[in-house]
Design an enzyme around this catalytic site. Structure first.
Site, PDB file in Angstrom:
ATOM      1  N   SER A  14       0.851  -1.191   0.000  1.00 31.27           N
ATOM      2  CA  SER A  14       0.000   0.000   0.000  1.00 31.27           C
ATOM      3  C   SER A  14       0.895   1.252   0.000  1.00 31.27           C
ATOM      4  O   SER A  14       1.827   1.316  -0.800  1.00 31.27           O
ATOM      5  CB  SER A  14      -0.965  -0.034   1.191  1.00 31.27           C
ATOM      6  OG  SER A  14      -2.057   0.812   0.965  1.00 31.27           O
TER       7      SER A  14
ATOM      8  N   ASP B 260      -8.364  -5.298  -6.273  1.00 31.05           N
ATOM      9  CA  ASP B 260      -7.963  -4.166  -5.426  1.00 31.05           C
ATOM     10  C   ASP B 260      -8.139  -2.830  -6.157  1.00 31.05           C
ATOM     11  O   ASP B 260      -7.504  -2.605  -7.180  1.00 31.05           O
ATOM     12  CB  ASP B 260      -6.494  -4.341  -5.022  1.00 31.05           C
ATOM     13  CG  ASP B 260      -5.979  -3.167  -4.199  1.00 31.05           C
ATOM     14  OD1 ASP B 260      -6.806  -2.476  -3.565  1.00 31.05           O
ATOM     15  OD2 ASP B 260      -4.747  -2.955  -4.195  1.00 31.05           O
TER      16      ASP B 260
ATOM     17  N   HIS C 210      -6.111  -6.265  -1.969  1.00 24.22           N
ATOM     18  CA  HIS C 210      -5.035  -5.379  -1.522  1.00 24.22           C
ATOM     19  C   HIS C 210      -3.919  -6.152  -0.807  1.00 24.22           C
ATOM     20  O   HIS C 210      -4.171  -6.835   0.188  1.00 24.22           O
ATOM     21  CB  HIS C 210      -5.647  -4.335  -0.578  1.00 24.22           C
ATOM     22  CG  HIS C 210      -4.859  -3.082  -0.425  1.00 24.22           C
ATOM     23  ND1 HIS C 210      -4.454  -2.318  -1.502  1.00 24.22           N
ATOM     24  CD2 HIS C 210      -4.412  -2.430   0.670  1.00 24.22           C
ATOM     25  CE1 HIS C 210      -3.798  -1.258  -1.066  1.00 24.22           C
ATOM     26  NE2 HIS C 210      -3.748  -1.311   0.248  1.00 24.22           N
TER      27      HIS C 210
END
Length: 373
Positions: free
Chosen positions: A55, A315, A340
């Site tokens: 991320s 994602d 994710h």
């Protein structure tokens, strides 16, 4: 990362004190850490450091390899949105497409429910229905545009959060399948009633008694500057600051697909920067910050070797990531059907074959890179 967790480099998190909060400072901290560890443990010059992140920290892993190649030998960047973008309308497009993997009837039901909510908000009797069905903490006042936007965004978020973390290995008991089973189950009632049922499921998971949507209350919480306040200790204030100064990433409803009509436009997000941090956070400043970020790091044209970028098609963040190989020595892996940071969770036997293959490929690449000087 400075300003998060137990890192309190200033007396509080006031706007003036957040001046030292940026991705560039965070990268310099990593560099300083590596140099310090090399000295402390007498590590030889051929010691190879590899950055791992997912991320935002997936961005940092790639960027630290770009900025400090003499210190960081290689990097694995999972689900990193390396392109700063203010109006990130693509996020909700991916949410829509990911729900569509269960069938278009699921998407249609969400759209119908959402339209119904908008219709009901226009009438007194409808407002009461919304209050009761969605268990709002306060009766909705449709003349307060910010409250309406905030409510509609939190109802959309019920779907976004499940899509983003779909089937990850930490145990959210709900998946896209669960959402779509509810949204397409006509025996439960109208699409609106099913939409409210999804809301109830999410409230149960997160232990909420009612839906808190008051814009001013949200802003007040994010204006708190003490390290122990909810807004600061959760990282919400500091992350919002970074979106206002560096990244944008505002998950608006501005898409042409109009999945959530235009229920939370860009303006709803931009104004939060000045409401929380002060008048100097103008739209021009916010756009300038994202432009600067892409100028420094290169956006999707990130020119660094020995980075492997891993993304999943489910994602929503993959829309701002490197999903096809740009630099031949830095391959991109796009996993069909994962969400994710999927490759960073502990493996399990039920993982998709494509996810298992991606983990193997990452291991193989790192093995090769460790052989290179």
């Amino acid at each position: 990362h400075r300003y998060y967790g137990k890192s309190h480099p200033t007396s509080d998190a006031s706007t003036d004190n957040l001046i030292y909060l940026s991705s560039e400072q965070a990268l310099a901290d990593i560099a300083y850490f590596v140099v310090g560890m090399n000295v402390q443990y007498n590590l030889t010059s051929d010691t190879k450091w590899i950055a791992f992140g997912g991320s935002y920290s997936g961005n940092l892993a790639a960027w630290v390899r770009l900025k400090y190649p003499h210190l960081i030998h290689a990097a694995m960047s999972a689900s990193g949105p390396v392109l700063a973008k203010i109006d990130f309308f693509e996020y909700m497009d991916v949410v829509r497409n990911s729900l569509g993997t269960c069938g278009q009837s699921c998407v249609k039901a969400v759209e119908m429910a959402n339209r119904k909510v908008n219709q009901l908000l226009k009438k007194k009797s409808g407002q009461k229905t919304i209050d009761n069905l969605f268990n709002l903490c306060d009766p909705i006042d449709p003349t307060n545009q910010n409250d309406v936007w905030n409510l509609l965004e939190s109802l959309a978020d019920n779907f976004a959060v499940i899509v983003q973390y779909n089937k990850d290995n930490v145990g959210l008991p709900i998946t896209i399948d669960t959402l779509c089973n509810v949204m397409t189950n006509k025996t439960m009632g109208s699409p609106l009633v099913r939409y409210a049922e999804v809301n109830k499921m999410l409230m149960n998971i997160f232990g909420e008694d009612c839906v808190s949507y008051k814009y001013d209350e949200m802003i007040e919480e994010l204006k708190e500057t003490s390290w122990t306040s909810q807004g600061v200790s959760s990282g919400a204030r500091t992350w919002t600051y970074q979106t206002c100064t560096e990244f944008g990433y505002y998950q608006t409803s501005e898409s042409k697909q109009e999945f959530f009509s235009n229920d939370f436009p860009l303006n709803f997000f931009l104004q939060q920067c000045s409401d929380i941090f002060g008048d100097k956070f103008t739209d021009k400043e916010i756009y300038g910050g994202a432009y600067r970020t892409n100028s420094i790091y290169g956006g999707l044209d990130l020119q660094a070797t020995r980075i492997v970028y891993v993304h999943g098609t489910i994602d929503p963040w993959h829309a701002l990531g490197i999903t096809s190989t740009v630099v031949s020595e830095s391959p991109a892996i796009l996993i069909n059907g994962t969400a994710h940071c999927a490759n960073m969770y502990p493996p399990r036997s039920s993982d998709l074959p494509a996810l298992k293959a991606a983990r193997k490929e990452v291991g193989k690449l790192i093995g090769q890179w460790l052989q290179e000087s």
